[in-house]
Write a protein that holds these residues in place. Structure first.
Motif, PDB file in Angstrom:
ATOM      1  N   GLY A 159      73.213  14.257-111.961  1.00  0.00           N
ATOM      2  CA  GLY A 159      74.066  15.022-111.102  1.00  0.00           C
ATOM      3  C   GLY A 159      73.599  16.523-111.142  1.00  0.00           C
ATOM      4  O   GLY A 159      73.724  17.028-110.131  1.00  0.00           O
ATOM      5  N   HIS A 160      73.277  16.938-112.375  1.00  0.00           N
ATOM      6  CA  HIS A 160      72.933  18.298-112.421  1.00  0.00           C
ATOM      7  C   HIS A 160      71.188  18.760-112.256  1.00  0.00           C
ATOM      8  O   HIS A 160      70.876  19.751-112.069  1.00  0.00           O
ATOM      9  N   HIS A 161      70.379  17.882-112.725  1.00  0.00           N
ATOM     10  CA  HIS A 161      69.188  18.133-112.614  1.00  0.00           C
ATOM     11  C   HIS A 161      68.101  17.264-111.529  1.00  0.00           C
ATOM     12  O   HIS A 161      67.118  17.357-111.327  1.00  0.00           O
ATOM     13  N   THR A 217      74.081   9.723-105.285  1.00  0.00           N
ATOM     14  CA  THR A 217      75.435   9.554-105.103  1.00  0.00           C
ATOM     15  C   THR A 217      75.683   8.056-105.638  1.00  0.00           C
ATOM     16  O   THR A 217      76.577   7.845-106.322  1.00  0.00           O
ATOM     17  N   THR A 259      70.215  16.859-104.398  1.00  0.00           N
ATOM     18  CA  THR A 259      71.450  15.819-103.964  1.00  0.00           C
ATOM     19  C   THR A 259      70.978  14.697-103.003  1.00  0.00           C
ATOM     20  O   THR A 259      69.733  14.869-102.414  1.00  0.00           O
ATOM     21  N   TRP A 311      75.754  12.697-115.934  1.00  0.00           N
ATOM     22  CA  TRP A 311      75.736  14.243-115.667  1.00  0.00           C
ATOM     23  C   TRP A 311      74.460  14.712-115.648  1.00  0.00           C
ATOM     24  O   TRP A 311      74.227  15.731-114.771  1.00  0.00           O
ATOM     25  N   TRP A 312      73.395  14.348-116.229  1.00  0.00           N
ATOM     26  CA  TRP A 312      72.017  14.601-116.028  1.00  0.00           C
ATOM     27  C   TRP A 312      71.699  14.539-114.645  1.00  0.00           C
ATOM     28  O   TRP A 312      70.896  15.253-114.215  1.00  0.00           O
TER      29      TRP A 312
END
Length: 81
Positions: free
Chosen positions: A23-25, A33, A28, A20-21
């Motif tokens: 993916g959010h911080h 991925t 991209t 999660w971290w």
């Protein structure tokens, strides 16, 4: 036995929070991925071995479920990148 399950559960939660971290911080991209997909496959294999108790099952069952997991992880890596 109880402590082993608690450690396993906490480790799975740690990998989930790490995914999660990331993916959010993080920025991209393809590498990010792939890292998240690999973390997901690691968690899936851990669940298969520990919580579905396939570690001591006949090899054919473990290979079928692990193969399905790798196929799914590979498809995610191909289609998400």
């Amino acid at each position: 036995m109880e402590m082993k399950l608690t450690i396993g559960w906490l480790s799975l939660m740690g990998l989930t929070i790490l995914g999660w971290w990331l993916g959010h911080h993080m920025a991209t991209g393809t590498l990010l991925t792939l890292i998240v997909v690999v973390l997901t496959v690691i968690k899936g294999q851990w669940l298969i071995d520990q919580f579905m108790e396939l570690r001591h099952a006949p090899r054919v069952f473990r290979f079928l479920v692990s193969g399905w997991l790798l196929l799914l992880g590979g498809a995610m890596a191909v289609f998400l990148t």
